[in-house]
Scaffold this active site. Structure first.
Site, mmCIF file in Angstrom:
data_model
loop_
_atom_site.group_PDB
_atom_site.id
_atom_site.type_symbol
_atom_site.label_atom_id
_atom_site.label_comp_id
_atom_site.label_asym_id
_atom_site.label_seq_id
_atom_site.Cartn_x
_atom_site.Cartn_y
_atom_site.Cartn_z
ATOM 1 N N GLU A 280 0.823 -1.210 0.000
ATOM 2 C CA GLU A 280 0.000 0.000 0.000
ATOM 3 C C GLU A 280 0.855 1.258 0.000
ATOM 4 O OE1 GLU A 280 -3.024 -0.262 -0.651
ATOM 5 O OE2 GLU A 280 -3.241 -2.413 -0.315
ATOM 6 N N HIS A 283 1.640 2.246 -3.464
ATOM 7 C CA HIS A 283 0.609 3.096 -4.064
ATOM 8 C C HIS A 283 0.777 4.541 -3.608
ATOM 9 C CE1 HIS A 283 -1.564 -0.119 -5.916
ATOM 10 N NE2 HIS A 283 -1.918 -0.700 -4.786
#
Length: 430
Positions: A280, A283
């Site tokens: 994550e 991202h």
């Protein structure tokens, strides 16, 4: 009104028949299908996914629902058009209000009610009945109904003024409305991405900052190594609805954050959670959310232009039958909805390919940041087994509808990383 009731009845019967046809052969999921089995080893000493009959049936049903759902929703819009429902609702809105905004606030809720009733059997089957059949849901019927009510109310509140803006633009600039509406939509898209984590998401779930623990300290160290000075990590109470596990990045600017489902924290060990967080963070660091917003804005220009061209042809040929005067007529909204739906469906392979590329980069980032391929593979195996997601879908399914690389591909990529190799945080490009 008879045509409306007839159309709703036909749609409901079709939806129920379709739902019944997709019922799994086994009414109850096997409990062991939801238990991670990462201790099992393959022939080469590698971790493997245990593919169960329930996983196969569930995955195939979801694939069927994806394609059949488009057909059901398209048929619902055609019922509304062919049955004269949209024209009747337009006439009612014009009688009750002269201003376009007032007309939109009358027409849109009634249209969404008719559309929602026609597609309700499919929605109920896919989002409530099917997860319960396979033991993936914790949600009671009243909770599901409350969520539907919230979603519907929020949708109506946001959609009605947007529709009013759309038709105001259409009537002022009939030839170039698509460009003017595109310009107006840019701040709306950005605003929605910024506001959603702060206003919309808390309407459905409770979010809290990740509590202090050795895991949180480890995550903060990973964030620091990745170059994230102020990491906003939240835990959400997803377990009130589902037994599945997930995590995601959302928001822009001050609302940007990483969200972990409480199920994920409870069912994965610290090494696995660390990799998920590193993914994550990929991202976050590579700014995939802003990139996604930019793609959406750029793509919407073509979509609006193409919708204008196709809608004019359809209304010219079918307008009399549908009782739609022209494109500026409020009754043309289902025509626009139908075209947008089909564009989205046939454009899915392109959108999915872009998303898979982004997700693959995030995997690479996470693997280089943690250097722990075994933990990554173990996390992917649990994701597959606990979410009943088949690790190796057919190629056509992958290319058409998978927003992430298939889990077996991600597992193989993770196992190629030796755990003793620790990546740095300075270069995460492929």
């Amino acid at each position: 009104m008879r045509k409306l009731l007839y159309g709703i009845a036909v749609g409901a019967i079709f939806g129920l028949a379709f739902a019944a046809a997709l019922l799994p052969k086994s009414a109850a999921a096997q409990p062991e299908a939801l238990q991670p089995t990462v201790q099992e080893e393959g022939k080469n000493g590698e971790l493997t996914v245990r593919v169960t009959p329930e996983m196969v049936r569930y995955s195939r049903t979801r694939y069927a629902l994806y394609f059949a759902g488009t057909l059901v929703h398209a048929l619902a819009l055609l019922v509304i058009l062919r049955g004269g429902v949209s024209a009747r609702l337009r006439d009612l809105a014009e009688r009750k209000g002269r201003h376009g905004l007032v007309q939109a606030f009358i027409y849109v809720p009634l249209l969404m009610l008719a559309y929602g009733l026609l597609t309700l059997p499919l929605s109920f089957y896919s989002s409530f009945f099917l997860p319960h059949q396979y033991g993936l849901s914790n949600q009671k019927l009243e909770g599901w109904l409350l969520d539907q009510a919230k979603s519907t109310g929020l949708s109506l509140l946001l959609t009605s003024p947007v529709v009013a803006l759309l038709y105001w633009t259409l009537r002022r600039k009939p030839a170039t409305w698509w460009f003017g509406f595109w310009l107006a939509s840019i701040p709306l898209i950005i605003f929605s991405v910024v506001v959603a984590p702060l206003v919309v998401d808390p309407l459905f779930n409770r979010f809290r900052p990740l509590p202090d623990s050795p895991l949180k300290q480890r995550i903060l160290e990973l964030a620091s190594e990745a170059g994230i000075e102020r990491s906003r990590v939240f835990e959400v109470d997803a377990s009130q609805r589902t037994k599945a596990i997930n995590a995601y990045v959302t928001g822009l600017g001050g609302s940007a954050r990483i969200v972990l489902w409480d199920n994920l924290l409870n069912k994965l060990d610290d090494d696995e959670v660390a990799f998920i967080m590193a993914h994550e963070m990929g991202h976050y660091v590579e700014r995939h959310v802003p990139i996604g917003v930019a793609f959406s804005i750029a793509g919407s220009l073509f979509v609006l232009w193409f919708t204008d061209r196709v809608a004019r042809v359809l209304i010219r040929r079918q307008g009399d039958r549908w009782q739609v005067r022209d494109l500026q007529d409020l009754a043309s909204l289902p025509v626009l909805m139908l075209i947008l739906m089909l564009i989205n469906f046939f454009g899915s392979p392109v959108e999915a390919a872009i998303s898979r590329t982004i997700e693959s980069r995030a995997d690479t980032f996470g693997l280089r940041l943690t250097g722990d391929g075994r933990a990554a593979a173990s996390a992917f195996i649990k994701l597959s087994e606990m979410n009943l997601s088949h690790p190796s879908p057919p190629p056509f399914i992958k290319y058409w509808m998978f927003s992430h690389p298939p889990l077996q591909e991600r597992i193989d990529k993770a196992l190629a990383v030796r755990t003793e190799e620790r990546g740095g945080a300075t270069d995460f490009t492929d």
